[in-house]
Design an enzyme around this catalytic site. Structure first.
Site, PDB file in Angstrom:
ATOM      1  CB  CYS A  51     -30.080 -10.246  27.339  1.00 29.31           C
ATOM      2  SG  CYS A  51     -30.139  -8.503  29.292  1.00 29.31           S
TER       3      CYS A  51
ATOM      4  CB  CYS B 164     -34.471  12.891  26.715  1.00 29.62           C
ATOM      5  SG  CYS B 164     -32.828  11.281  26.022  1.00 29.62           S
TER       6      CYS B 164
ATOM      7  CB  CYS C 146     -28.782  11.477  20.894  1.00 32.75           C
ATOM      8  SG  CYS C 146     -29.558  10.601  20.553  1.00 32.75           S
TER       9      CYS C 146
ATOM     10  CB  CYS D 209     -35.672  -3.262  28.417  1.00 35.82           C
ATOM     11  SG  CYS D 209     -35.876  -1.434  28.493  1.00 35.82           S
TER      12      CYS D 209
ATOM     13  CB  CYS E 120     -36.606  11.483  18.773  1.00 38.54           C
ATOM     14  SG  CYS E 120     -36.027  10.911  20.520  1.00 38.54           S
TER      15      CYS E 120
ATOM     16  CB  CYS F  59     -30.727  -8.791  35.837  1.00 35.44           C
ATOM     17  SG  CYS F  59     -32.023  -9.259  34.863  1.00 35.44           S
TER      18      CYS F  59
ATOM     19  CB  CYS G 240     -32.020   5.360  23.460  1.00 33.52           C
ATOM     20  SG  CYS G 240     -32.941   6.493  22.539  1.00 33.52           S
TER      21      CYS G 240
ATOM     22  CG  HIS H 138     -25.149  -9.786  33.657  1.00 30.55           C
ATOM     23  ND1 HIS H 138     -25.544 -11.297  33.451  1.00 30.55           N
ATOM     24  CD2 HIS H 138     -24.126 -10.873  34.301  1.00 30.55           C
ATOM     25  CE1 HIS H 138     -26.179 -12.222  33.413  1.00 30.55           C
ATOM     26  NE2 HIS H 138     -24.674 -11.957  33.854  1.00 30.55           N
TER      27      HIS H 138
ATOM     28  CB  CYS I 293     -32.575   0.030  33.918  1.00 29.26           C
ATOM     29  SG  CYS I 293     -31.494   1.348  32.925  1.00 29.26           S
TER      30      CYS I 293
ATOM     31  CB  CYS J 107     -30.740  -4.879  28.019  1.00 29.29           C
ATOM     32  SG  CYS J 107     -29.545  -3.791  27.961  1.00 29.29           S
TER      33      CYS J 107
ATOM     34  CB  CYS K 101     -31.491 -15.448  31.980  1.00 28.92           C
ATOM     35  SG  CYS K 101     -30.167 -14.588  31.034  1.00 28.92           S
TER      36      CYS K 101
ATOM     37  CB  CYS L 137     -30.230   2.430  24.887  1.00 26.81           C
ATOM     38  SG  CYS L 137     -30.842   2.025  27.208  1.00 26.81           S
TER      39      CYS L 137
END
Lengths: 400, 219
Positions: free
Chosen positions: A285, A69, A164, A306, A66, A254, A202, A251, A294, A313, A279, A316
């Protein structure tokens, strides 16, 4: 830093980046690479030495993509420090943003691969489309697979950017008519031994591409002969992912983890609990089963990510993440048995468990009624005088 | 048919391990349900702590029970104080031979008389012995999910295998393993329901013995 290249810092200043900001960035890259912060000046020196002087040839191939990225990596509206590192790559072919078109573009791709055989990086974005013998993706009169077959064996390494490219991503989600799969899986099937560095999610986080560029090209992960060193390989897990990026769950790191332990949850969007930043576990999540950093690196120039922006989450960064993670706002993946229930989205695993458990308890209750009716309750029936087997044998006149 | 139940049927060490099993299963199931979905707030830390504590208790208790089977003697048949090494009474005994079909017929009301049994009936032995791999499977899948152990090669291999089984090319996704771990609990619950029913369907003497170590019948 031992020396300072004024031109380099002028280049930074043009982009609105201070020397302090640059060094801070190098410190965060060092941390991500699992190095001591004292390595920050070494990284800064390597970037500074490389910027504007060395260019590492690279090609960026798109499969069934798509281009998210590409968008993520380009960040064209906000050139930042990461861009300076990515500029070290001489991207001689990148379909989405290159100037050349048609045969000229193709020429750039094949010339890069020929002239730098074994010494260039192939970045692969998107799904490898194997459906209809590869005809689910055609570029310039050829299948996407042909491009991979011709270019990948000549590359020093393949960097698979985005889920992907790693395992087929959302394109691969059932029923997968396009035959989507990951680049490492495809290369293995074809017997192409080029090492693959997998960077799922993603889209991919550009900070991770930066970390790989620094680690592989500037800190010796790929040697002068274009060989991937043991040092770099040892940093990859068995799925080809750099473990310094994908070694812990979301997690684990987080910022809402405290609320999880306290049992402070969001059960419904729009509720006071959501406003308190509790949470998001009950609303699906997937942080507990998704391994990316992340929460530490964050996204969009370390602005947010996110969960910090209020969304659970969706996993992805997982393998086969759509099939495993959907429904994204549910605690567990729903299960269909064969085609039964699959079209309606399947059932919660607990529903199936309760149906099986309830059926057994019901059957036992019915059996109990039968036992009562048969007069077996209490003393129970008499024990057989001899085994049925022995009785039959005796009747036939046989021995034991 | 009612058997006399002597203490030799369940010597004290096995009464204790049975109690510990029951408590562990009880707390593991309740805390596991809560971890699966926290139906009320404020309890997650306690639930996880409870789950991990009783997980270790259950594994140690099961291992100990298996070792004790090779050390402790127990009654080798119903209605007797005659003992044999416990493990011998778990494995197929002479009285178990050719008795599988009669037991199935008996439970389906196709046979009137109670089949001849050894220490335990054929189906009973299969079910009881199945609890060993079942409990270890629950423990294994739990370790596959648990942060400190999930990336050990021994557990990661299982996670990958199960993910591939659920949806070809699943990589190391934890979701299929999470569902499997949860379903194993349902299998254990189903076993427990059948166990409680069959142990007490005639009378409560077996429960009095295993929980209170109280003999019943003519002594």
């Amino acid at each position: 830093m031992a020396h300072e290249d004024r031109a380099f810092y002028d280049q930074l200043a043009e982009r609105g980046v201070t020397r302090r900001g640059f060094l801070k960035f190098c410190g965060s890259v060092a941390a991500m690479l699992g190095l001591s912060e004292t390595m920050a000046p070494t990284i800064a020196g390597a970037v500074e030495a490389a910027a504007g002087s060395k260019l590492y040839p690279a090609v960026w191939l798109n499969g069934g993509a798509c281009t998210g990225c590409t968008e993520s990596a380009a960040q064209s509206t906000y050139p930042d420090i990461a861009q300076i590192v990515l500029d070290i790559l001489s991207l001689n072919y990148i379909e989405t943003v290159m100037m050349a078109t048609g045969e000229d573009a193709d020429k750039a791709l094949y010339q890069t691969a020929e002239a730098n055989a074994g010494k260039f990086i192939m970045i692969y974005e998107g799904t490898v489309m194997t459906g209809l013998e590869g005809n689910t993706l055609r570029v310039a009169g050829k299948t996407g697979l042909q491009f991979i077959d011709e270019i990948a064996p000549k590359a020093a390494a393949v960097v698979a950017v985005g889920s992907c490219a790693v395992d087929g991503g959302w394109v691969k989600a059932a029923p997968n008519p396009a035959g989507g799969t990951g680049i490492s899986m495809y290369l293995k099937e074809k017997g192409i031994a080029t090492p693959v560095i997998n960077l799922p999610t993603c889209p991919v986080n550009p900070e991770w591409i930066v970390a790989i560029v620094i680690d592989a090209l500037l800190l010796g992960g790929i040697d002068e002969n274009g060989k991937v060193t043991e040092g770099l390989v040892s940093k990859l897990d068995q799925f080809g992912r750099p473990s310094f990026i994908f070694g812990q769950t979301i997690h684990d790191n987080c910022p809402r983890r405290g609320h999880f332990e306290n049992g402070e949850f969001v059960y419904q969007f729009g509720s006071p609990e959501e406003a308190k930043g509790y949470c998001l576990y009950p609303v699906g999540c997937k942080g507990p089963q998704t391994q990316t950093n992340c929460p530490i690196v964050r996204w969009n120039n370390q602005t947010s990510w996110c969960v910090e922006s209020g969304a659970p989450c969706i996993g992805c960064g997982n393998f086969n993440w759509v099939d495993n993670g959907a429904p994204f706002l549910g605690r567990m993946r729903k299960i269909g048995i064969g085609s039964v229930g699959a079209q309606g989205g399947g059932w919660e695993p607990g529903v199936l468990g309760a149906i099986a458990g309830g059926a057994v308890v019901g059957a036992l209750a019915v059996h109990g009624v039968g036992m009562k009716a048969a007069g077996r309750i209490g003393e129970g029936p008499a024990t057989e005088p001899m085994k049925e087997y022995d009785a039959k044998r005796a009747k036939k006149g046989g021995g034991n | 048919m009612a058997h006399k139940l002597y203490r030799e049927a369940h010597p004290m060490p096995f009464v204790l391990t049975h109690w510990i099993n029951l408590l562990a299963m009880f707390f593991l199931t309740l805390s596991g349900f809560y971890i699966h979905f926290p139906i009320f707030p404020g309890f997650m830390g306690v639930a996880r702590g409870t789950h991990f504590f009783w997980m270790f208790v259950l594994i140690i208790n099961l291992t100990l029970r298996i070792v004790l089977a090779f050390v402790v003697k127990s009654a080798n048949m119903p209605d007797t104080r005659e003992v044999d090494l416990d493990i011998k009474n778990w494995l197929p005994q002479a009285a178990n031979r050719h008795q599988m079909i009669p037991w199935i017929k008996y439970y389906l009301f196709l046979k009137k008389d109670h089949p001849i049994s050894a220490k335990y009936g054929v189906l009973q032995k299969i079910a009881y012995l199945a609890t060993i791999p079942m409990t270890f499977a629950a423990a294994y899948t739990g370790f596959c999910l648990w942060g400190p152990t999930s990336d050990w090669g021994f557990f990661l291999a299982g996670t990958t295998w199960v993910a591939d089984l659920f949806n070809a090319g699943g990589g190391a996704s934890l979701m299929p393993m999470r569902i499997l771990h949860y379903w194993i609990m349902w299998v254990i619950l189903i076993f427990t329901a059948a166990h409680v029913y069959l142990a007490n369907i005639y009378n409560f003497a077996p429960s009095k013995m295993i929980f209170a170590w109280k003999e019943s019948g003519d002594h």
